[in-house]
Scaffold this motif. Structure first.
Motif, PDB file in Angstrom:
ATOM      1  N   LYS A 122      -4.918  -0.368 -17.905  1.00 21.47           N
ATOM      2  CA  LYS A 122      -4.295   0.089 -19.138  1.00 21.47           C
ATOM      3  C   LYS A 122      -2.858   0.526 -18.859  1.00 21.47           C
ATOM      4  O   LYS A 122      -2.618   1.400 -18.031  1.00 21.47           O
ATOM      5  N   PHE A 123      -1.899  -0.117 -19.547  1.00 18.37           N
ATOM      6  CA  PHE A 123      -0.504   0.264 -19.378  1.00 18.37           C
ATOM      7  C   PHE A 123      -0.268   1.645 -19.992  1.00 18.37           C
ATOM      8  O   PHE A 123      -0.958   2.072 -20.899  1.00 18.37           O
ATOM      9  N   GLY A 124       0.764   2.310 -19.478  1.00 25.04           N
ATOM     10  CA  GLY A 124       1.113   3.620 -20.000  1.00 25.04           C
ATOM     11  C   GLY A 124       0.584   4.744 -19.151  1.00 25.04           C
ATOM     12  O   GLY A 124       1.009   5.880 -19.271  1.00 25.04           O
ATOM     13  N   ARG A 125      -0.364   4.443 -18.268  1.00 27.12           N
ATOM     14  CA  ARG A 125      -0.909   5.479 -17.402  1.00 27.12           C
ATOM     15  C   ARG A 125      -0.298   5.424 -16.005  1.00 27.12           C
ATOM     16  O   ARG A 125      -0.540   6.292 -15.203  1.00 27.12           O
ATOM     17  N   GLY A 126       0.466   4.385 -15.737  1.00 26.90           N
ATOM     18  CA  GLY A 126       1.172   4.328 -14.466  1.00 26.90           C
ATOM     19  C   GLY A 126       0.399   3.629 -13.378  1.00 26.90           C
ATOM     20  O   GLY A 126      -0.813   3.665 -13.343  1.00 26.90           O
ATOM     21  N   GLN A 127       1.125   3.003 -12.480  1.00 29.08           N
ATOM     22  CA  GLN A 127       0.548   2.331 -11.329  1.00 29.08           C
ATOM     23  C   GLN A 127       1.005   3.034 -10.058  1.00 29.08           C
ATOM     24  O   GLN A 127       2.193   3.272  -9.882  1.00 29.08           O
ATOM     25  N   ARG A 128       0.079   3.358  -9.205  1.00 27.17           N
ATOM     26  CA  ARG A 128       0.413   4.029  -7.952  1.00 27.17           C
ATOM     27  C   ARG A 128       1.092   3.044  -7.011  1.00 27.17           C
ATOM     28  O   ARG A 128       0.586   1.958  -6.762  1.00 27.17           O
ATOM     29  N   ILE A 129       2.246   3.431  -6.485  1.00 24.94           N
ATOM     30  CA  ILE A 129       2.932   2.604  -5.515  1.00 24.94           C
ATOM     31  C   ILE A 129       2.682   3.177  -4.123  1.00 24.94           C
ATOM     32  O   ILE A 129       2.136   4.271  -3.978  1.00 24.94           O
ATOM     33  N   MET A 130       3.099   2.451  -3.112  1.00 22.24           N
ATOM     34  CA  MET A 130       2.891   2.889  -1.731  1.00 22.24           C
ATOM     35  C   MET A 130       3.960   3.917  -1.373  1.00 22.24           C
ATOM     36  O   MET A 130       5.021   3.569  -0.862  1.00 22.24           O
ATOM     37  N   SER A 131       3.694   5.177  -1.663  1.00 18.51           N
ATOM     38  CA  SER A 131       4.650   6.240  -1.361  1.00 18.51           C
ATOM     39  C   SER A 131       4.694   6.505   0.137  1.00 18.51           C
ATOM     40  O   SER A 131       3.840   6.048   0.898  1.00 18.51           O
ATOM     41  N   LYS A 132       5.681   7.281   0.567  1.00 22.63           N
ATOM     42  CA  LYS A 132       5.789   7.630   1.983  1.00 22.63           C
ATOM     43  C   LYS A 132       4.596   8.470   2.432  1.00 22.63           C
ATOM     44  O   LYS A 132       4.105   8.327   3.553  1.00 22.63           O
ATOM     45  N   LYS A 133       4.136   9.353   1.547  1.00 23.98           N
ATOM     46  CA  LYS A 133       2.970  10.169   1.885  1.00 23.98           C
ATOM     47  C   LYS A 133       1.733   9.293   2.056  1.00 23.98           C
ATOM     48  O   LYS A 133       0.932   9.507   2.964  1.00 23.98           O
ATOM     49  N   MET A 134       1.602   8.310   1.181  1.00 24.43           N
ATOM     50  CA  MET A 134       0.463   7.402   1.280  1.00 24.43           C
ATOM     51  C   MET A 134       0.529   6.584   2.573  1.00 24.43           C
ATOM     52  O   MET A 134      -0.495   6.372   3.242  1.00 24.43           O
ATOM     53  N   GLN A 135       1.718   6.152   2.926  1.00 23.09           N
ATOM     54  CA  GLN A 135       1.891   5.406   4.169  1.00 23.09           C
ATOM     55  C   GLN A 135       1.500   6.254   5.378  1.00 23.09           C
ATOM     56  O   GLN A 135       0.850   5.764   6.306  1.00 23.09           O
ATOM     57  N   ARG A 136       1.879   7.520   5.352  1.00 24.44           N
ATOM     58  CA  ARG A 136       1.507   8.414   6.457  1.00 24.44           C
ATOM     59  C   ARG A 136      -0.003   8.629   6.497  1.00 24.44           C
ATOM     60  O   ARG A 136      -0.594   8.695   7.575  1.00 24.44           O
ATOM     61  N   MET A 137      -0.616   8.731   5.318  1.00 25.65           N
ATOM     62  CA  MET A 137      -2.061   8.927   5.266  1.00 25.65           C
ATOM     63  C   MET A 137      -2.783   7.703   5.824  1.00 25.65           C
ATOM     64  O   MET A 137      -3.761   7.834   6.568  1.00 25.65           O
ATOM     65  N   ILE A 138      -2.301   6.529   5.488  1.00 25.67           N
ATOM     66  CA  ILE A 138      -2.897   5.291   6.004  1.00 25.67           C
ATOM     67  C   ILE A 138      -2.724   5.204   7.518  1.00 25.67           C
ATOM     68  O   ILE A 138      -3.647   4.825   8.244  1.00 25.67           O
ATOM     69  N   SER A 139      -1.544   5.578   7.995  1.00 31.29           N
ATOM     70  CA  SER A 139      -1.288   5.566   9.442  1.00 31.29           C
ATOM     71  C   SER A 139      -2.195   6.552  10.161  1.00 31.29           C
ATOM     72  O   SER A 139      -2.743   6.247  11.233  1.00 31.29           O
ATOM     73  N   ALA A 140      -2.371   7.734   9.570  1.00 27.98           N
ATOM     74  CA  ALA A 140      -3.240   8.751  10.163  1.00 27.98           C
ATOM     75  C   ALA A 140      -4.690   8.279  10.193  1.00 27.98           C
ATOM     76  O   ALA A 140      -5.389   8.452  11.201  1.00 27.98           O
ATOM     77  N   MET A 141      -5.137   7.690   9.090  1.00 24.27           N
ATOM     78  CA  MET A 141      -6.502   7.166   9.023  1.00 24.27           C
ATOM     79  C   MET A 141      -6.712   6.077  10.072  1.00 24.27           C
ATOM     80  O   MET A 141      -7.756   6.039  10.748  1.00 24.27           O
ATOM     81  N   SER A 142      -5.732   5.207  10.233  1.00 24.19           N
ATOM     82  CA  SER A 142      -5.825   4.120  11.205  1.00 24.19           C
ATOM     83  C   SER A 142      -5.872   4.665  12.628  1.00 24.19           C
ATOM     84  O   SER A 142      -6.690   4.231  13.448  1.00 24.19           O
ATOM     85  N   PHE A 143      -4.993   5.614  12.929  1.00 25.69           N
ATOM     86  CA  PHE A 143      -4.967   6.211  14.265  1.00 25.69           C
ATOM     87  C   PHE A 143      -6.270   6.928  14.575  1.00 25.69           C
ATOM     88  O   PHE A 143      -6.822   6.811  15.677  1.00 25.69           O
ATOM     89  N   CYS A 144      -6.762   7.672  13.593  1.00 26.82           N
ATOM     90  CA  CYS A 144      -8.028   8.391  13.745  1.00 26.82           C
ATOM     91  C   CYS A 144      -9.171   7.414  14.019  1.00 26.82           C
ATOM     92  O   CYS A 144     -10.014   7.648  14.897  1.00 26.82           O
TER      93      CYS A 144
END
Length: 299
Positions: A201-223
């Motif tokens: 549904k448009f109007g609610r926004g789409q999440r982009i790959m933020s820097k925080k999200m990138q760090r979270m993914i990197s942390a999850m991968s390292f873990c």
């Protein structure tokens, strides 16, 4: 004096079920490190109201404290079987809840970045993988109990060791499947190749790959990598047998079990999902008037 001390230590090692005497300062260090991490995880879980972090990351810390406290006891009384049995169950099962933390985190990341790119729905990651993780935990605990009981009764601990080995091997397989599905998700998202069509549904926004999200993914991968290395080590250790050279090496255990689990659990303290997965309006591209764009779009 030095010669008699060395002789006494060697005699203790030969009588110890470890085939060595656990080093006291190393045991103390790990107990302190896990206590600090567990307290921080409890505080972070309460602060961010992420209750699922308590039976996962925090519980893993409690089990590690239990296991390494038993090893500390063994450093003072290496000939006793009870602390050996306690550390066997504690250290073999402790990382399992920590693995479950990554399963939940991946589901939440997928929910934010686009479920349509995932082979499984976000909730299925929690249900399926955490269910297998729980089974692995139970199997390893049962195997540890069998091995401890056999050791206490001066019987062969082979059956218990094989049961634990089965639980570890299944866990290793689950981590590989999880990693494969995670890699597929990120590749599909990168190349815009959704696995299924989803109504957005448009109007609610789409999440982009933020820097925080990138760090979270990197942390999850390292873990995940740390826990994978630890699981490979424990698989080799148990496959080598109770009288093998791998299980008789304290340095292997300290580095490949204690060291890597410590890195994994502290990684989630530093890059915590409560902070790095929280909703941030600045990284959402929302249309100006939601009512004006009350329409659906299918990928």
């Amino acid at each position: 004096m030095v010669i008699s001390s060395v002789f006494y230590t060697s005699q203790q090692a030969s009588e110890s079920p470890y085939n060595y005497v656990p080093t006291k300062w190393i045991c103390v260090s790990f107990v302190v490190l896990y206590c600090i991490s567990t307290v921080i995880h409890m505080d972070q879980a309460l602060k961010y109201k992420l209750w699922w972090m308590i039976p996962t990351a925090a519980f893993a810390g409690v089990l590690e404290i239990f296991g390494w406290s038993a090893r500390l006891w063994s450093s003072q009384s290496p000939e006793l079987l009870m602390p050996f049995e306690m550390q066997l169950i504690g250290t073999i099962t402790a990382p399992t809840p920590l693995v479950a933390t990554n399963f939940v985190i991946l589901g939440k990341i997928i929910n934010e970045l686009g479920p349509q790119f995932s082979r499984l729905t976000p909730n299925m990651y929690t249900i399926v993988f955490c269910s297998f993780d729980f089974i692995c935990l139970v199997v390893q605990a049962v195997g540890g109990a069998f091995a401890a009981q056999a050791a206490h009764g001066s019987k062969s601990a082979t059956l218990g060791g094989n049961i634990m080995l089965g639980g570890i091997v299944v866990q290793l397989f689950v981590i590989l499947i999880y990693s494969g599905l995670a890699a597929e998700f990120f590749l599909r998202r990168k190349y815009n190749a959704p696995f299924r069509h989803q109504v957005i549904k448009f109007g609610r926004g789409q999440r982009i790959m933020s820097k925080k999200m990138q760090r979270m993914i990197s942390a999850m991968s390292f873990c995940t990598i740390c826990l994978f290395i630890r699981t490979v080590y424990r698989t080799v250790e148990l496959a080598d047998g109770w009288s093998g050279s791998v299980i008789a090496s304290e340095s292997y255990f300290n580095w490949l079990d204690g060291g890597f689990v410590t890195l994994a659990i502290y990684t989630l303290n530093v890059i915590h999902p409560g902070n790095y997965l929280k909703w941030d309006a600045t990284v959402h591209a929302s249309l100006p008037d939601e009512d004006q764009f009350n329409q659906n779009y299918a990928f």
